[in-house]
Design a protein around this motif. Structure first.
Motif, PDB file in Angstrom:
ATOM      1  N   ASN A   1       0.830  -1.217   0.000  1.00 23.92           N
ATOM      2  CA  ASN A   1       0.000   0.000   0.000  1.00 23.92           C
ATOM      3  C   ASN A   1       0.856   1.255   0.000  1.00 23.92           C
ATOM      4  N   TYR A   2       1.920   1.257   0.812  1.00 24.88           N
ATOM      5  CA  TYR A   2       2.816   2.407   0.860  1.00 24.88           C
ATOM      6  C   TYR A   2       3.428   2.666  -0.518  1.00 24.88           C
ATOM      7  N   LEU A   3       3.952   1.603  -1.128  1.00 21.43           N
ATOM      8  CA  LEU A   3       4.587   1.762  -2.439  1.00 21.43           C
ATOM      9  C   LEU A   3       3.585   2.240  -3.480  1.00 21.43           C
ATOM     10  N   HIS A   4       2.395   1.677  -3.476  1.00 26.39           N
ATOM     11  CA  HIS A   4       1.362   2.085  -4.437  1.00 26.39           C
ATOM     12  C   HIS A   4       1.084   3.584  -4.313  1.00 26.39           C
ATOM     13  N   GLU A   5       0.865   4.037  -3.088  1.00 29.17           N
ATOM     14  CA  GLU A   5       0.572   5.467  -2.869  1.00 29.17           C
ATOM     15  C   GLU A   5       1.775   6.347  -3.203  1.00 29.17           C
ATOM     16  N   ALA A   6       2.975   5.905  -2.826  1.00 23.26           N
ATOM     17  CA  ALA A   6       4.181   6.693  -3.094  1.00 23.26           C
ATOM     18  C   ALA A   6       4.442   6.792  -4.596  1.00 23.26           C
ATOM     19  N   PHE A   7       4.299   5.692  -5.323  1.00 24.72           N
ATOM     20  CA  PHE A   7       4.491   5.720  -6.767  1.00 24.72           C
ATOM     21  C   PHE A   7       3.464   6.651  -7.411  1.00 24.72           C
ATOM     22  N   GLN A   8       2.210   6.552  -6.991  1.00 22.57           N
ATOM     23  CA  GLN A   8       1.172   7.420  -7.558  1.00 22.57           C
ATOM     24  C   GLN A   8       1.462   8.890  -7.268  1.00 22.57           C
ATOM     25  N   SER A   9       1.891   9.191  -6.041  1.00 15.94           N
ATOM     26  CA  SER A   9       2.146  10.595  -5.692  1.00 15.94           C
ATOM     27  C   SER A   9       3.305  11.181  -6.495  1.00 15.94           C
ATOM     28  N   GLU A  10       4.202  10.322  -6.987  1.00 15.00           N
ATOM     29  CA  GLU A  10       5.316  10.768  -7.829  1.00 15.00           C
ATOM     30  C   GLU A  10       4.981  10.690  -9.316  1.00 15.00           C
ATOM     31  N   GLY A  11       3.729  10.346  -9.623  1.00 15.20           N
ATOM     32  CA  GLY A  11       3.298  10.281 -11.020  1.00 15.20           C
ATOM     33  C   GLY A  11       3.797   9.044 -11.752  1.00 15.20           C
ATOM     34  N   LEU A  12       4.165   8.001 -11.011  1.00 11.87           N
ATOM     35  CA  LEU A  12       4.656   6.772 -11.628  1.00 11.87           C
ATOM     36  C   LEU A  12       3.512   5.774 -11.798  1.00 11.87           C
ATOM     37  N   ASP A  13       3.273   5.372 -13.031  1.00 18.22           N
ATOM     38  CA  ASP A  13       2.263   4.358 -13.324  1.00 18.22           C
ATOM     39  C   ASP A  13       2.935   2.996 -13.196  1.00 18.22           C
TER      40      ASP A  13
ATOM     41  N   GLN B   1       5.837  -4.672 -10.933  1.00 22.22           N
ATOM     42  CA  GLN B   1       6.543  -4.105 -12.086  1.00 22.22           C
ATOM     43  C   GLN B   1       7.880  -3.524 -11.666  1.00 22.22           C
ATOM     44  N   MET B   2       7.930  -2.905 -10.485  1.00 24.99           N
ATOM     45  CA  MET B   2       9.183  -2.346  -9.987  1.00 24.99           C
ATOM     46  C   MET B   2      10.203  -3.451  -9.759  1.00 24.99           C
ATOM     47  N   VAL B   3       9.745  -4.612  -9.253  1.00 24.36           N
ATOM     48  CA  VAL B   3      10.648  -5.741  -9.028  1.00 24.36           C
ATOM     49  C   VAL B   3      11.245  -6.216 -10.356  1.00 24.36           C
TER      50      VAL B   3
ATOM     51  N   THR C   1      13.716  -0.661 -21.586  1.00 22.36           N
ATOM     52  CA  THR C   1      13.744   0.440 -22.547  1.00 22.36           C
ATOM     53  C   THR C   1      14.295   1.664 -21.818  1.00 22.36           C
ATOM     54  N   GLU C   2      14.516   2.731 -22.538  1.00 17.31           N
ATOM     55  CA  GLU C   2      14.966   3.972 -21.892  1.00 17.31           C
ATOM     56  C   GLU C   2      13.912   4.456 -20.887  1.00 17.31           C
ATOM     57  N   THR C   3      12.632   4.335 -21.246  1.00 14.28           N
ATOM     58  CA  THR C   3      11.549   4.716 -20.324  1.00 14.28           C
ATOM     59  C   THR C   3      11.614   3.850 -19.069  1.00 14.28           C
ATOM     60  N   GLY C   4      11.887   2.562 -19.233  1.00 11.58           N
ATOM     61  CA  GLY C   4      12.022   1.661 -18.092  1.00 11.58           C
ATOM     62  C   GLY C   4      13.183   2.039 -17.200  1.00 11.58           C
ATOM     63  N   ARG C   5      14.304   2.418 -17.803  1.00 12.81           N
ATOM     64  CA  ARG C   5      15.477   2.838 -17.016  1.00 12.81           C
ATOM     65  C   ARG C   5      15.173   4.093 -16.207  1.00 12.81           C
ATOM     66  N   ILE C   6      14.551   5.057 -16.847  1.00 14.09           N
ATOM     67  CA  ILE C   6      14.203   6.315 -16.173  1.00 14.09           C
ATOM     68  C   ILE C   6      13.227   6.043 -15.034  1.00 14.09           C
ATOM     69  N   THR C   7      12.223   5.231 -15.312  1.00 16.35           N
ATOM     70  CA  THR C   7      11.218   4.908 -14.300  1.00 16.35           C
ATOM     71  C   THR C   7      11.865   4.204 -13.115  1.00 16.35           C
ATOM     72  N   PHE C   8      12.761   3.259 -13.401  1.00 21.79           N
ATOM     73  CA  PHE C   8      13.449   2.565 -12.309  1.00 21.79           C
ATOM     74  C   PHE C   8      14.236   3.558 -11.455  1.00 21.79           C
ATOM     75  N   ARG C   9      14.963   4.465 -12.094  1.00 18.54           N
ATOM     76  CA  ARG C   9      15.736   5.463 -11.333  1.00 18.54           C
ATOM     77  C   ARG C   9      14.820   6.321 -10.460  1.00 18.54           C
ATOM     78  N   GLN C  10      13.606   6.600 -10.939  1.00 16.05           N
ATOM     79  CA  GLN C  10      12.663   7.409 -10.163  1.00 16.05           C
ATOM     80  C   GLN C  10      12.140   6.674  -8.932  1.00 16.05           C
ATOM     81  N   THR C  11      12.211   5.344  -8.934  1.00 12.38           N
ATOM     82  CA  THR C  11      11.740   4.585  -7.769  1.00 12.38           C
ATOM     83  C   THR C  11      12.751   4.575  -6.635  1.00 12.38           C
ATOM     84  N   ARG C  12      14.008   4.806  -6.934  1.00 13.49           N
ATOM     85  CA  ARG C  12      15.067   4.659  -5.928  1.00 13.49           C
ATOM     86  C   ARG C  12      14.841   5.516  -4.685  1.00 13.49           C
TER      87      ARG C  12
END
Length: 155
Positions: free
Chosen positions: A27-39, A44-46, A103-114
């Motif tokens: 739940n924490y991760l879901h809310e945190a990802f959403q608040s950062e605009g991450l779909d 998927q993060m794993v 993909t490049e989008t995947g790399r960027i998204t992964f970096r945003q999760t850190r």
């Protein structure tokens, strides 16, 4: 007295605490990802993390590493392809095998999760001594080994 009459104290069960804690983390991760605009979901993060560590994994290896069955991973990867996080390509030597790439989008998204993951780790470990964290991890590893040994006997 039959098996249904045996009382089990679920509140003091390790499984209950593992399950409720895992649900809170999800739940924490879901809310945190959403608040950062991450779909993005935790699952998927794993996958992004595993590919970040070893891009081009064979799809079956990825299923094993993420503890997913092949069909549920295939559905997850299809969703991630639509979001342009990953691409799947046939292996050049064995056409029956698919390799999965970020993909490049995947790399960027992964970096945003850190920063989110680092923040969650700090929250979870707050006011807990390092030796207690080590002991908890060691205990959870033993629980996983216990369950794995029973699963291998069943299958």
């Amino acid at each position: 007295m039959n098996n249904l009459d045996i009382l089990v104290d679920f509140d003091s069960s390790v499984g209950r605490w593992i399950g409720s804690t895992a649900k809170m983390v999800d739940n924490y991760l879901h809310e945190a990802f959403q608040s950062e605009g991450l779909d993005l979901s935790k699952e998927q993060m794993v996958v992004l993390k595993k590919l970040h560590e070893n891009d081009g994994l064979i799809q079956n290896e990825l299923a094993y590493l993420t503890l997913r069955d092949k069909s549920s991973l295939a559905r997850l990867l299809a969703k991630m392809e639509r979001k342009n996080y990953i691409s799947r390509e046939q292996d050049e030597f064995d056409k029956r095998v698919n390799r999965v790439f970020l993909t490049e989008t995947g790399r960027i998204t992964f970096r945003q999760t850190r920063p989110i993951i680092v923040g969650l780790k700090k929250i979870m470990e707050k006011n807990i001594k390092e030796e207690n964290i080590y002991q908890l991890i060691n205990t959870l590893e033993r629980i996983q080994k216990n369950i794995s040994s029973v699963e291998s006997q069943i299958n």
